[in-house]
Design an enzyme around this catalytic site. Structure first.
Site, PDB file in Angstrom:
ATOM      1  CG  ASN A  82      -4.905   1.213  -4.429  1.00 41.57           C
ATOM      2  OD1 ASN A  82      -4.876   0.266  -3.636  1.00 41.57           O
ATOM      3  ND2 ASN A  82      -6.018   1.877  -4.704  1.00 41.57           N
ATOM      4  CD1 TRP A  83       0.087  -3.177  -5.677  1.00 39.36           C
ATOM      5  CD2 TRP A  83       0.469  -5.034  -4.474  1.00 39.36           C
ATOM      6  NE1 TRP A  83       1.413  -3.508  -5.819  1.00 39.36           N
ATOM      7  CE2 TRP A  83       1.677  -4.634  -5.090  1.00 39.36           C
ATOM      8  CE3 TRP A  83       0.485  -6.169  -3.660  1.00 39.36           C
ATOM      9  CZ2 TRP A  83       2.862  -5.340  -4.928  1.00 39.36           C
ATOM     10  CZ3 TRP A  83       1.665  -6.875  -3.490  1.00 39.36           C
ATOM     11  CH2 TRP A  83       2.838  -6.459  -4.123  1.00 39.36           C
ATOM     12  CE  LYS A  84      -7.866   0.205  -7.464  1.00 32.22           C
ATOM     13  NZ  LYS A  84      -8.921   0.703  -8.335  1.00 32.22           N
ATOM     14  CG  HIS A 101      -9.629   4.531  -3.663  1.00 30.10           C
ATOM     15  ND1 HIS A 101     -10.617   3.875  -4.347  1.00 30.10           N
ATOM     16  CD2 HIS A 101      -8.551   4.576  -4.495  1.00 30.10           C
ATOM     17  CE1 HIS A 101     -10.166   3.526  -5.540  1.00 30.10           C
ATOM     18  NE2 HIS A 101      -8.905   3.934  -5.650  1.00 30.10           N
ATOM     19  CD  GLU A 158     -11.745   0.761  -6.055  1.00 26.79           C
ATOM     20  OE1 GLU A 158     -10.953   0.239  -5.245  1.00 26.79           O
ATOM     21  OE2 GLU A 158     -11.471   0.893  -7.276  1.00 26.79           O
ATOM     22  CD  GLU A 184      -7.288   7.421  -7.689  1.00 26.96           C
ATOM     23  OE1 GLU A 184      -6.437   6.748  -8.264  1.00 26.96           O
ATOM     24  OE2 GLU A 184      -7.995   6.969  -6.785  1.00 26.96           O
ATOM     25  N   GLY A 203     -10.236   1.947 -13.283  1.00 20.87           N
ATOM     26  CA  GLY A 203     -10.444   0.558 -13.681  1.00 20.87           C
ATOM     27  C   GLY A 203     -11.240   0.386 -14.957  1.00 20.87           C
ATOM     28  CB  SER A 239      -7.401   3.924 -16.907  1.00 19.92           C
ATOM     29  OG  SER A 239      -8.550   3.213 -16.492  1.00 19.92           O
ATOM     30  N   GLY A 261      -3.589   1.753 -10.107  1.00 17.16           N
ATOM     31  CA  GLY A 261      -4.285   0.560  -9.642  1.00 17.16           C
ATOM     32  C   GLY A 261      -3.839  -0.655 -10.441  1.00 17.16           C
ATOM     33  N   GLY A 262      -4.650  -1.056 -11.425  1.00 17.35           N
ATOM     34  CA  GLY A 262      -4.400  -2.282 -12.187  1.00 17.35           C
ATOM     35  C   GLY A 262      -2.968  -2.431 -12.688  1.00 17.35           C
TER      36      GLY A 262
HETATM   37  P1  PGA Z   1      -6.750   2.019 -11.973  1.00 19.00           P
HETATM   38  O1  PGA Z   1      -7.055   2.409 -10.445  1.00 19.00           O
HETATM   39  O2  PGA Z   1      -5.362   2.473 -12.276  1.00 19.00           O
HETATM   40  O3  PGA Z   1      -6.915   0.524 -12.032  1.00 19.00           O
HETATM   41  O4  PGA Z   1      -7.759   2.734 -12.798  1.00 19.00           O
HETATM   42  C1  PGA Z   1      -6.589   3.606  -9.889  1.00 19.00           C
HETATM   43  C2  PGA Z   1      -7.009   3.697  -8.442  1.00 19.00           C
HETATM   44  O5  PGA Z   1      -8.120   3.260  -8.109  1.00 19.00           O
HETATM   45  O6  PGA Z   1      -6.249   4.206  -7.589  1.00 19.00           O
END
Ligand code: PGA
Length: 252
Positions: free
Chosen positions: A9-11, A95, A97, A167, A173, A211, A232-233
């Protein structure tokens, strides 16, 4: 069928240059592994076609969000049908966010799941508790509620197009990851909630996110109820992401 999936997930990150740098390398090193992992890239919507061109059919594509409505006068929205038209297979729904920053509640999430399944795509429902909820001993109750309400409208023939991503909000993050044991316990709980909804729980892939990195993926992916990760990251760094895709135990 229960699949092993690693989804990046590149956000709201990336550029045309990043697509050029990352996608070919990922295709060369992370796809077609013996372990049968499905590698999914979930870029920002404007880059979907570019990622698709670079991937040349070797990767599955996802979109980070779709509208709760089918079509019409909803400026700025992108529909599930459009995502399908672009060649997406997966849609992230709910998600944390989206829930925290854009006010998406379980009702909106359920409508989006409905749109995704109606369009023929696969919904990747994201669920997870906050740190406060975990410390109050409410993690299981919160996650169970998100699953029951978010997936309330799924019909018997649609379960094969549902994936759940656990998650924990406090792990996203932040560099903090649930231990493999804690994550496994929640994944087993998620499967029992799905069972109680008459879903084919053993057939549904349940991914862990929060993470995930090259150095913790192997422990997480060795657990029996963890079928992969939502990354994510670390999905923005080719070497990290490729290592994560390769972190499943041999012969699994
Ligand atoms: P992260 O994000 O790996 O940067 O913690 C995961 C996500 O939000 O899907």
């Amino acid at each position: 069928m229960r699949r092993k999936i690693v989804a990046g997930n590149w956000k709201m990150n990336g550029s045309k240059d990043l697509v050029q740098q990352l996608v070919g390398v990922i295709c060369d090193h992370a796809v077609g592994l013996d372990s049968g992992v499905e590698v999914v890239i979930v870029p920002p919507a404007p880059y979907i076609t570019l990622v698709q061109q670079q991937a040349d059919g070797k990767l599955a594509l996802g979109i980070q969000n779709v509208s709760q409505w089918q079509s019409g006068a909803y400026t700025g929205e992108v529909s599930a049908d459009m995502a399908k038209d672009l060649g997406c297979w997966y849609v992230l729904v709910g998600h944390s966010e989206r829930r925290q920053l854009f006010g998406e509640n379980d009702e909106v999430v359920a409508r989006k799941v409905g749109q995704v399944l109606e369009s023929g795509l696969t919904a990747m429902l994201c669920v997870g508790e906050t740190l406060e909820q975990r410390e109050a001993g409410e993690a299981e109750r919160v996650v169970a509620g998100q699953i029951k309400r978010g997936l309330a409208g799924v019909s018997a023939d649609q379960w094969s197009r549902v994936v759940v991503a656990y998650e924990p909000v406090w792990a996203i993050g932040t560099g903090k990851t649930a231990t493999a044991e804690d994550a496994q316990a929640m994944h087993a709980e998620i499967r029992s909630v799905l069972e109680s909804m008459k879903a084919p729980s053993e057939e549904i892939s349940v991914l862990y996110g929060g993470s995930v990195k090259a150095d913790n993926a192997a422990a997480l992916f060795s657990e029996p109820d963890i079928d992969g990760g939502l990354i994510g990251g670390a999905s923005l760094k080719a070497d990290e992401f490729i290592s994560i895709c390769r972190a499943f135990p041999a012969g699994s």
